[in-house]
Write an enzyme that holds these catalytic residues in place. Structure first.
Site, PDB file in Angstrom:
ATOM      1  N   HIS A 104       0.842  -1.204   0.000  1.00  0.00           N
ATOM      2  CA  HIS A 104       0.000   0.000   0.000  1.00  0.00           C
ATOM      3  C   HIS A 104       0.867   1.240   0.000  1.00  0.00           C
ATOM      4  O   HIS A 104       2.028   1.223   0.408  1.00  0.00           O
ATOM      5  CB  HIS A 104      -0.943   0.014   1.209  1.00  0.00           C
ATOM      6  CG  HIS A 104      -0.260   0.270   2.521  1.00  0.00           C
ATOM      7  ND1 HIS A 104      -0.101   1.527   3.051  1.00  0.00           N
ATOM      8  CD2 HIS A 104       0.317  -0.580   3.410  1.00  0.00           C
ATOM      9  CE1 HIS A 104       0.520   1.449   4.211  1.00  0.00           C
ATOM     10  NE2 HIS A 104       0.795   0.179   4.456  1.00  0.00           N
ATOM     11  N   CYS A 105       0.282   2.342  -0.493  1.00  0.00           N
ATOM     12  CA  CYS A 105       0.924   3.650  -0.394  1.00  0.00           C
ATOM     13  C   CYS A 105       0.089   4.466   0.583  1.00  0.00           C
ATOM     14  O   CYS A 105      -0.597   3.922   1.434  1.00  0.00           O
ATOM     15  CB  CYS A 105       1.024   4.315  -1.767  1.00  0.00           C
ATOM     16  SG  CYS A 105      -0.566   4.663  -2.539  1.00  0.00           S
ATOM     17  N   ALA A 106       0.134   5.779   0.465  1.00  0.00           N
ATOM     18  CA  ALA A 106      -0.555   6.615   1.450  1.00  0.00           C
ATOM     19  C   ALA A 106      -2.073   6.494   1.374  1.00  0.00           C
ATOM     20  O   ALA A 106      -2.770   6.662   2.370  1.00  0.00           O
ATOM     21  CB  ALA A 106      -0.148   8.074   1.260  1.00  0.00           C
TER      22      ALA A 106
ATOM     23  N   ARG B 209      -3.754   4.128  -1.295  1.00  0.00           N
ATOM     24  CA  ARG B 209      -4.247   3.011  -2.100  1.00  0.00           C
ATOM     25  C   ARG B 209      -3.680   1.676  -1.632  1.00  0.00           C
ATOM     26  O   ARG B 209      -2.511   1.561  -1.285  1.00  0.00           O
ATOM     27  CB  ARG B 209      -3.853   3.196  -3.574  1.00  0.00           C
ATOM     28  CG  ARG B 209      -4.154   4.556  -4.143  1.00  0.00           C
ATOM     29  CD  ARG B 209      -3.670   4.648  -5.591  1.00  0.00           C
ATOM     30  NE  ARG B 209      -3.686   6.018  -6.072  1.00  0.00           N
ATOM     31  CZ  ARG B 209      -3.343   6.383  -7.303  1.00  0.00           C
ATOM     32  NH1 ARG B 209      -2.975   5.468  -8.182  1.00  0.00           N
ATOM     33  NH2 ARG B 209      -3.384   7.648  -7.668  1.00  0.00           N
TER      34      ARG B 209
END
Length: 468
Positions: A26-28, A30
């Site tokens: 995951h990113c910030a 998504r």
């Protein structure tokens, strides 16, 4: 907790079950799911899961938008269900096989930088708060002046604001080792070696108050306090080297020889080869970025403010993390943040105009929360759920973003940190810039909302687009 676990289970089913999932990261905002067969994804089912604000396939990944904070909790549930976490090392070898080379490079930058962004956000907030406290008017309320502030208080604030950037190469090398399958603790030590106090300080060398060490008569060596790319490359090569060594040393000697040989080889490469080469590359990139930002008449804001959200659609906007870190590292301020804030606020305003103008209940129910999400710094729900769906609102948002960003560039607006924008981003402009920051947002919101209301959306357009 139970609710998030149920969401994770439903999402696993929507992407074709556990057997279709390769890795989950995951990113910030998504959740990024790599799948074996994208044809098994049930798009409608995924989009109808609670808390999902949008989902799409891009850059070799199925990206599900949850928003800041929520995405971390959902990823935790995937880990507890045994779908990710244990597969992190596989991700480093499988991920590069999907997408074109540019997408793979940018995705890798994102994988390395996203885990360290929270501490950089915290540092930026500390800088903003210090800027607020140090203003003459605020000091006067406490009966102080700049000359009467206790030295220990200033030292305390420097500890809060300077530590993350002073040891940034250690954070980057740690994250790179983690992403590329090495031992993160070796990455930390390698990064710390690059900023060892025995080496001449990079800032002092740049200012001419210290001389670099000279090796072999022609290689100048100093610390890499101001560097990002050398630590990234050293972390990548170091992780690969560690894995190569570990496969070849006897198991009984692995604990001793592998870290010893990895650090021994890598500090030579980092100081004498990787550092000098990639520091030069980094300086060239930053020179180009600074030249762009210094273009007169707000041209830099016009260009970046218009195109930024287009780049967000591609998912390769993580390249800005590298640039923003460098700007903060070298100049202590981040003009990119103000520009990106303008483009973010504008997309929220476009979605808000759609939500207020439409009579369609479902679209209204999507648009209004999406606009709020954008005003909190996350534009994907507004972009993918509303604006891009009808195209014109997205374009009006681009124009609004360009307008606000042009103003920000003209007045020289620059934040004290990164990664937070619009409403949360106000904390980065408490050092006397708050009125200009509010004006930037109002311009972006006003232009995007007005254009969308007048020219960018109508229910007739909605009906026509929905039936195409």
């Amino acid at each position: 907790m139970a609710e998030n676990q149920q969401i994770a289970k439903e999402l696993i089913e929507a992407v074709g079950g556990e057997e279709n999932i390769e890795t989950v990261s995951h990113c910030a905002t998504r959740l990024r799911i790599m799948v074996h067969d994208k044809e098994k994804i049930d798009q409608e089912k995924a989009e109808n899961i609670e808390k999902v604000k949008g989902a799409f396939y891009n850059s070799g990944q199925y990206q599900v938008i949850f928003g800041t904070g929520t995405v971390n909790q959902i990823h935790e549930q995937f880990s507890e269900l045994g779908t990710s976490g244990s597969r992190e090392s596989e991700e480093t070898t499988e991920a590069p096989k999907q997408g074109n080379w540019f997408q793979r490079v940018i995705r890798t930058f994102g994988d390395v930088f996203v885990p360290i962004i929270p501490v950089l956000v915290a540092t930026g907030l500390f800088m903003g708060l210090r800027g607020l406290i140090m203003q003459e008017e605020v000091l006067a309320l406490m009966g102080l002046t700049e000359d009467t502030i206790p030295d220990n208080f200033l030292l305390f604030t420097e500890v809060l604001t300077d530590t993350a950037f002073a040891f940034l190469p250690a954070l980057i090398a740690w994250s790179a080792f983690r992403v590329f399958g090495g031992s993160p603790v070796i990455g930390i030590v390698l990064g710390l070696m690059l900023v060892n106090p025995e080496l001449p300080d990079a800032w002092e060398v740049a200012e001419g108050t210290a001389d670099p060490l000279l090796f072999f008569g022609f290689i100048e060596v100093s610390g890499y306090q101001a560097s990002v790319l050398p630590a990234f490359i050293a972390g990548y090569i170091g992780a690969k080297l560690e894995k190569w060594i570990r496969k070849r040393v006897p198991e009984a000697l692995d604990l001793i020889l592998t870290p010893f040989l990895t650090l021994f080889v890598m500090i030579f490469l980092a100081l004498f080869l990787i550092g000098p080469i990639f520091n030069t590359v980094e300086e060239a990139v930053m020179s180009g970025v600074v030249s762009l930002l210094e273009l007169p008449f707000g041209i830099s804001g016009l260009i970046i403010g218009f195109f930024h959200q287009i780049i967000v659609i591609t998912g390769v906007h993580h390249i800005f993390n590298f640039l923003e870190v460098q700007l903060l590292q070298q100049f202590g301020e981040n003009p990119f943040n103000a520009i990106i804030t303008a483009s973010t606020a504008a997309q929220g305003a476009a979605a808000l105009a759609v939500g207020l103008k439409t009579k369609h209940k479902n679209l209204k129910a999507i648009s209004l929360p999406s606009s709020l999400s954008a005003f909190l710094g996350v534009t994907e729900p507004a972009i993918f759920g509303v604006n891009l769906r009808y195209i014109r609102p997205f374009v009006m948002g681009l124009i609004g973003g360009a307008a606000g960003a042009t103003f920000a560039s003209i007045v020289g607006l620059a934040g004290t940190g990164m990664a937070i924008t619009v409403i949360p981003g106000t904390l980065l402009y408490l050092d006397g810039q708050i009125l200009l920051y509010l004006a930037t947002n109002l311009i972006s919101i006003g232009v995007a909302f007005s254009l969308t209301w007048m020219f960018g959306f109508s229910d007739n357009l909605r009906e026509k687009m929905d039936h195409q």
